[in-house]
Design a protein around this motif. Structure first.
Motif, PDB file in Angstrom:
ATOM      1  N   LEU A  86      33.508  -9.414  78.270  1.00  0.00           N
ATOM      2  CA  LEU A  86      33.244  -8.443  79.346  1.00  0.00           C
ATOM      3  C   LEU A  86      33.064  -7.033  78.797  1.00  0.00           C
ATOM      4  N   VAL A  87      33.865  -6.690  77.805  1.00  0.00           N
ATOM      5  CA  VAL A  87      33.772  -5.352  77.218  1.00  0.00           C
ATOM      6  C   VAL A  87      32.430  -5.191  76.512  1.00  0.00           C
ATOM      7  N   TYR A  88      32.040  -6.166  75.730  1.00  0.00           N
ATOM      8  CA  TYR A  88      30.773  -6.080  75.003  1.00  0.00           C
ATOM      9  C   TYR A  88      29.571  -6.093  75.947  1.00  0.00           C
ATOM     10  N   GLN A  89      29.694  -6.823  77.069  1.00  0.00           N
ATOM     11  CA  GLN A  89      28.579  -6.926  78.017  1.00  0.00           C
ATOM     12  C   GLN A  89      28.428  -5.688  78.900  1.00  0.00           C
ATOM     13  N   ASN A  90      29.524  -4.955  79.123  1.00  0.00           N
ATOM     14  CA  ASN A  90      29.496  -3.853  80.085  1.00  0.00           C
ATOM     15  C   ASN A  90      29.634  -2.466  79.453  1.00  0.00           C
ATOM     16  N   THR A  91      29.570  -2.399  78.148  1.00  0.00           N
ATOM     17  CA  THR A  91      29.615  -1.097  77.469  1.00  0.00           C
ATOM     18  C   THR A  91      28.426  -0.978  76.524  1.00  0.00           C
ATOM     19  N   GLU A  92      28.144   0.262  76.151  1.00  0.00           N
ATOM     20  CA  GLU A  92      27.191   0.491  75.058  1.00  0.00           C
ATOM     21  C   GLU A  92      27.979   0.335  73.761  1.00  0.00           C
ATOM     22  N   PHE A  93      27.568  -0.594  72.929  1.00  0.00           N
ATOM     23  CA  PHE A  93      28.309  -0.888  71.697  1.00  0.00           C
ATOM     24  C   PHE A  93      27.472  -0.495  70.486  1.00  0.00           C
ATOM     25  N   GLY A 100      32.639   0.186  61.501  1.00  0.00           N
ATOM     26  CA  GLY A 100      33.181   1.074  62.522  1.00  0.00           C
ATOM     27  C   GLY A 100      32.661   0.638  63.886  1.00  0.00           C
ATOM     28  N   LEU A 101      33.543   0.485  64.855  1.00  0.00           N
ATOM     29  CA  LEU A 101      33.178  -0.070  66.161  1.00  0.00           C
ATOM     30  C   LEU A 101      33.344   0.993  67.248  1.00  0.00           C
ATOM     31  N   VAL A 102      32.287   1.251  68.006  1.00  0.00           N
ATOM     32  CA  VAL A 102      32.308   2.262  69.067  1.00  0.00           C
ATOM     33  C   VAL A 102      31.841   1.629  70.383  1.00  0.00           C
ATOM     34  N   PHE A 103      32.644   1.818  71.440  1.00  0.00           N
ATOM     35  CA  PHE A 103      32.316   1.310  72.773  1.00  0.00           C
ATOM     36  C   PHE A 103      32.242   2.486  73.742  1.00  0.00           C
ATOM     37  N   ARG A 104      31.239   2.474  74.626  1.00  0.00           N
ATOM     38  CA  ARG A 104      31.112   3.526  75.635  1.00  0.00           C
ATOM     39  C   ARG A 104      31.013   2.880  77.019  1.00  0.00           C
ATOM     40  N   LEU A 105      32.010   3.133  77.847  1.00  0.00           N
ATOM     41  CA  LEU A 105      31.985   2.705  79.241  1.00  0.00           C
ATOM     42  C   LEU A 105      31.500   3.886  80.067  1.00  0.00           C
ATOM     43  N   LYS A 106      30.347   3.763  80.677  1.00  0.00           N
ATOM     44  CA  LYS A 106      29.747   4.882  81.391  1.00  0.00           C
ATOM     45  C   LYS A 106      30.521   5.218  82.662  1.00  0.00           C
TER      46      LYS A 106
END
Length: 510
Positions: A86-93, A100-106
């Motif tokens: 769910l995190v990978y599908q709903n964030t800009e990764f 280095g791993l960066v996630f952005r939840l708009k």
């Protein structure tokens, strides 16, 4: 004579009255009275198992900065992807520098500066535990096996990469530092997404992979990526402080949540001292090692002066209300008793680190034979810089200590100034206080100085509000296990972390 004596006694009585009045009227922060019932844990077995699986992956960083085996970091990347779809599908990764791993939840309001939560995937080596590569059935959520290790250790209740869940605890290297925080952040974001909550501002997660060896390939490059994209954060949250259990800090009768608003700087210097070499049967009056000993003695005896910084003064204002009267008197009357207060603080290793740039002699090398005089002796001294002291101040201090000797001084390892001090009246800090009340209503929350290094330092280029705090309550034994043997995270603490971070994500703009 009697008149003079009377005047002196009167002045003494007046002084005592002033000291007592100032002590009782000093604005110590009141010890929290529980206004809500204690947080009730609801165990999430699936979350526990996801962390357990992550602890089984030996993502160790060691050796030269950024030079270590990256195969396990490929494994953990794959494990996170399958554990949190769910995190990978709903964030800009985005991947920065491969690992280095960066996630952005708009969020709903792009005009607001985002907030950022940090962690890292790497852990320190497991100590003397014997670790052998082996394929075992460590299952991901999709039931596909991952590479694993077998391990043998007499010092761990369970193997350092076992991920064992027993006795209400999750065992493994990195359970506290810092996979527990990494997985709790992903769990929190997963819960926010699952309930379709849309925050007002963007929420970022950024995970480095070499924090334990300096963070130059991970956090440094992630922070540079944000800077290049002109992203400024309203808050950055990282590891640093903890909730220290009542009784674990001498003289303070309460749980204390210490929030790192700054961290100390770092400088290690290798000092080479030159002298006459030769055979030990005909020694000179003063050998190189003898000269080095004099310099080392100077460094230890004449350390940089202790200082009561505004940050540490605020710390004592906050915790002083739960301290004995004599302690409160010294804190409240620094106009008179500051030298006494500083003298007492410097006698304890922990409090000494809060009020001065510390000096630690860590390494030494001389002759390789018992009957040979080395013409050169070298030793390493490590300084941890108090905010307000600079690297240049320390260099001058070293120059004074080596005056009169033939020496070469070389800076080794990472050199950095002490960090800026983030404000304790900002919204970002107030959210920490509110979230702490959720999980430990009686704890005293206070600004603090983080004496170790963190990745947070590198993010000063993208935020002025940087806070170092991990929301777990631990005792001295648990604190001692970090980077040592038998590291574990209690399930209760893990559930608290998830609740804490989810609270901040949901309530930052409420």
């Amino acid at each position: 004579m009697k008149k003079l004596l009377f005047i002196l006694i009167s002045l003494l009585i007046l002084l005592i009255v002033i000291v007592v009045i100032k002590t009782f009227t000093y604005p110590f922060k009141k010890v929290n009275v529980k206004t809500a019932s204690d947080w009730k844990m609801t165990k999430d077995n699936s979350a526990v198992q996801r962390l357990s699986g992550g602890l089984k992956i030996p993502s160790v960083s060691s050796g030269e900065l950024g030079e270590f085996n990256y195969s396990t970091f490929d494994t953990i990347k794959e494990y996170l992807k399958t554990s949190y779809p769910l995190v990978y599908q709903n964030t800009e990764f985005v991947e920065i520098n491969t690992y280095g791993l960066v996630f952005r939840l708009k969020g709903s309001n792009p005009s607001l500066d985002p907030i950022l939560f940090l962690s890292h995937t790497d852990v320190v080596p497991p100590g003397d535990a014997e670790v052998k590569d082996k394929s075992e059935n460590i299952f991901r959520p999709d039931d596909k096996p991952l590479p694993a290790v077998s391990e043998v250790s007499e010092d761990w209740d369970f193997g350092p990469f076992s991920g064992a869940v027993a006795n209400g605890r999750i065992y493994g290297r990195g359970s506290i530092d810092m996979k527990g925080m990494l997985f709790s952040l992903l769990e929190s974001m997963n819960n926010v997404i699952k309930t379709k909550h849309i925050p007002q501002r963007d929420i970022y997660l950024a995970f480095g992979f070499d924090e334990e060896v300096g963070g130059q390939q991970g956090a440094f490059k992630i922070a540079s990526y944000f800077k290049a994209k002109n992203i400024q954060f309203d808050a950055v949250y990282d590891e640093g402080g903890l909730i220290l259990e009542k009784g674990s800090v001498a003289g303070i009768n309460s749980d204390i949540a210490v929030i790192g608003c700054a961290e100390k700087g770092f400088l290690s210097a290798k000092i080479k001292v030159k002298g006459l070499g030769g055979h030990s049967s005909m020694p000179p009056a003063e050998s190189a090692i003898g000269k080095a000993a004099i310099i080392m003695q100077r460094l230890e005896k004449n350390q940089m002066k202790p200082v009561m910084t505004p940050l540490i003064n605020q710390f004592f204002i906050n915790v002083g209300g739960s301290m004995p009267f004599v302690n409160r008197m010294a804190i409240a009357n620094q106009w008179l008793l500051k030298p006494v207060l500083l003298s007492q603080l410097t006698k304890n290793n922990s409090t000494n680190a809060l009020v001065r740039t510390t000096t630690a002699l860590t390494m030494m090398k001389g002759s390789d034979a018992p009957n040979v005089l080395s013409p050169e002796v070298e030793f390493v001294v490590n300084f941890r810089l108090l905010p307000g002291n600079t690297v240049n101040d320390v260099k001058k201090h070293i120059a004074n200590a080596t005056k009169g000797f033939d020496v070469e001084i070389e800076e080794i390892d990472t050199v950095k100034e002490a960090s800026a001090v983030s404000p304790a009246n900002a919204k970002a800090y107030k959210l920490i206080e509110s979230a702490i009340k959720e999980i430990d209503p009686a704890a005293i929350a206070t600004p603090y100085l983080t004496v170790g290094g963190t990745d947070a330092y590198k993010y000063q280029i993208v935020s002025k509000n940087i806070y170092r705090f991990m929301p777990i309550k631990i005792n001295n034994a648990e604190k001692q296990s970090i980077h040592s043997t038998n590291e574990y995270l209690s399930i209760e603490n893990y559930m608290k972390m998830i609740h804490y971070f989810e609270y901040i994500m949901r309530n930052y703009d409420q």
